[in-house]
Design a protein around this motif. Structure first.
Motif, mmCIF file in Angstrom:
data_model
loop_
_atom_site.group_PDB
_atom_site.id
_atom_site.type_symbol
_atom_site.label_atom_id
_atom_site.label_comp_id
_atom_site.label_asym_id
_atom_site.label_seq_id
_atom_site.Cartn_x
_atom_site.Cartn_y
_atom_site.Cartn_z
ATOM 1 N N LYS A 45 0.843 -1.193 0.000
ATOM 2 C CA LYS A 45 0.000 0.000 0.000
ATOM 3 C C LYS A 45 0.871 1.233 0.000
ATOM 4 C CE LYS A 45 -4.122 -1.459 2.527
ATOM 5 N NZ LYS A 45 -4.899 -1.196 3.739
ATOM 6 N N GLY A 46 0.442 2.250 -0.745
ATOM 7 C CA GLY A 46 1.153 3.518 -0.736
ATOM 8 C C GLY A 46 1.390 4.041 -2.139
ATOM 9 N N VAL A 47 2.204 5.100 -2.210
ATOM 10 C CA VAL A 47 2.597 5.702 -3.481
ATOM 11 C C VAL A 47 4.086 5.471 -3.652
ATOM 12 C CG1 VAL A 47 2.758 7.840 -4.814
ATOM 13 C CG2 VAL A 47 0.772 7.435 -3.335
ATOM 14 N N PHE A 48 4.473 4.960 -4.812
ATOM 15 C CA PHE A 48 5.855 4.576 -5.076
ATOM 16 C C PHE A 48 6.313 5.130 -6.414
ATOM 17 C CE2 PHE A 48 3.735 1.384 -2.578
ATOM 18 C CZ PHE A 48 4.629 1.053 -1.587
ATOM 19 N N GLU A 49 7.620 5.394 -6.538
ATOM 20 C CA GLU A 49 8.236 5.697 -7.823
ATOM 21 C C GLU A 49 8.865 4.418 -8.337
ATOM 22 O OE1 GLU A 49 9.741 10.268 -8.165
ATOM 23 O OE2 GLU A 49 11.181 8.804 -7.481
ATOM 24 N N HIS A 50 8.715 4.178 -9.630
ATOM 25 C CA HIS A 50 9.314 2.978 -10.206
ATOM 26 C C HIS A 50 9.507 3.173 -11.704
ATOM 27 C CE1 HIS A 50 9.997 -1.237 -11.279
ATOM 28 N NE2 HIS A 50 10.354 -1.370 -10.024
ATOM 29 N N ALA A 51 10.370 2.344 -12.270
ATOM 30 C CA ALA A 51 10.606 2.369 -13.720
ATOM 31 C C ALA A 51 9.310 2.081 -14.461
ATOM 32 C CB ALA A 51 11.674 1.345 -14.091
ATOM 33 N N LYS A 52 9.142 2.788 -15.599
ATOM 34 C CA LYS A 52 7.967 2.608 -16.432
ATOM 35 C C LYS A 52 8.404 2.406 -17.879
ATOM 36 C CE LYS A 52 5.857 6.593 -18.000
ATOM 37 N NZ LYS A 52 6.535 6.854 -19.250
ATOM 38 N N THR A 53 7.477 1.981 -18.699
ATOM 39 C CA THR A 53 7.738 1.942 -20.130
ATOM 40 C C THR A 53 7.927 3.386 -20.573
ATOM 41 O OG1 THR A 53 6.406 -0.050 -20.390
ATOM 42 C CG2 THR A 53 6.836 1.246 -22.375
ATOM 43 N N SER A 54 9.128 3.726 -20.996
ATOM 44 C CA SER A 54 9.485 5.112 -21.293
ATOM 45 C C SER A 54 8.598 5.738 -22.360
ATOM 46 C CB SER A 54 10.951 5.191 -21.718
ATOM 47 O OG SER A 54 11.300 6.518 -22.009
ATOM 48 N N ALA A 55 8.258 4.997 -23.386
ATOM 49 C CA ALA A 55 7.525 5.537 -24.532
ATOM 50 C C ALA A 55 6.014 5.579 -24.311
ATOM 51 C CB ALA A 55 7.856 4.729 -25.780
ATOM 52 N N GLN A 56 5.595 5.810 -23.067
ATOM 53 C CA GLN A 56 4.169 5.936 -22.753
ATOM 54 C C GLN A 56 3.935 7.215 -21.967
ATOM 55 O OE1 GLN A 56 3.225 2.433 -20.442
ATOM 56 N NE2 GLN A 56 2.728 1.249 -22.259
ATOM 57 N N ALA A 57 2.843 7.887 -22.248
ATOM 58 C CA ALA A 57 2.385 9.004 -21.430
ATOM 59 C C ALA A 57 1.296 8.474 -20.505
ATOM 60 C CB ALA A 57 1.842 10.118 -22.305
ATOM 61 N N LYS A 97 10.046 -6.008 -16.005
ATOM 62 C CA LYS A 97 10.039 -5.514 -14.613
ATOM 63 C C LYS A 97 9.797 -4.012 -14.560
ATOM 64 C CE LYS A 97 11.156 -9.655 -13.006
ATOM 65 N NZ LYS A 97 10.631 -10.572 -14.004
ATOM 66 N N VAL A 98 8.819 -3.547 -15.353
ATOM 67 C CA VAL A 98 8.437 -2.136 -15.382
ATOM 68 C C VAL A 98 6.917 -2.006 -15.304
ATOM 69 C CG1 VAL A 98 10.459 -1.380 -16.709
ATOM 70 C CG2 VAL A 98 8.363 -2.029 -17.916
ATOM 71 N N LEU A 99 6.473 -0.809 -14.952
ATOM 72 C CA LEU A 99 5.053 -0.483 -14.974
ATOM 73 C C LEU A 99 4.676 -0.035 -16.379
ATOM 74 C CD1 LEU A 99 5.064 1.481 -11.631
ATOM 75 C CD2 LEU A 99 3.987 -0.744 -12.024
ATOM 76 N N THR A 100 3.454 -0.341 -16.777
ATOM 77 C CA THR A 100 3.006 -0.038 -18.133
ATOM 78 C C THR A 100 1.497 0.192 -18.145
ATOM 79 O OG1 THR A 100 2.941 -0.863 -20.413
ATOM 80 C CG2 THR A 100 2.768 -2.515 -18.678
ATOM 81 N N THR A 101 1.019 0.861 -19.165
ATOM 82 C CA THR A 101 -0.423 1.002 -19.363
ATOM 83 C C THR A 101 -0.963 -0.095 -20.280
ATOM 84 O OG1 THR A 101 -0.050 2.573 -21.158
ATOM 85 C CG2 THR A 101 -0.469 3.500 -18.963
ATOM 86 N N THR A 102 -0.100 -0.980 -20.740
ATOM 87 C CA THR A 102 -0.489 -2.078 -21.623
ATOM 88 C C THR A 102 -1.067 -3.225 -20.796
ATOM 89 O OG1 THR A 102 1.262 -1.476 -23.173
ATOM 90 C CG2 THR A 102 0.326 -3.697 -23.385
#
Length: 105
Positions: free
Chosen positions: A49-61, A75-80
């Motif tokens: 639980k909480g708010v975290f910073e983490h690597a994301k798919t760079s080519a996504q807004a 091992k990244v966050l994505t909107t896909t």
């Protein structure tokens, strides 16, 4: 309440792969961020639980509130959604390209 065990905010799991402190951990449908580093097969506490910073798919807004998924290969966050596991929502917008995003879980 007699059946209460724990809050579940921090949960001990078996690391499914080597993970650094702060790295995302997916065990079945349980997702959280590692409190400490661990090697595959060792026990590790994850914060769920909480708010975290983490690597994301760079080519996504990202827009604030967008559904975020865990890409367990990269091992990244994505909107896909396809092939990935829903784990939370974007806490803040993130530009394309950026390497880091904030998630609320």
């Amino acid at each position: 309440m007699k059946n209460f065990i724990q809050t579940g905010e921090i949960l001990e799991v078996t690391a499914p792969y080597d993970v650094a402190s702060g790295g995302g951990v997916l065990v079945g449908s349980i997702f959280g961020f590692a409190v400490t580093s661990a090697v595959s097969g060792d026990k590790v506490n994850i914060k769920r639980k909480g708010v975290f910073e983490h690597a994301k798919t760079s080519a996504q807004a990202w827009t604030q509130g967008a559904a975020l998924y865990w890409d367990n290969t990269a091992k990244v966050l994505t909107t896909t959604a396809s092939g990935n596991t829903l784990v939370g929502a974007a806490a803040l917008p993130a530009a394309n390209p950026t390497a880091i995003g904030r998630i609320v879980i």
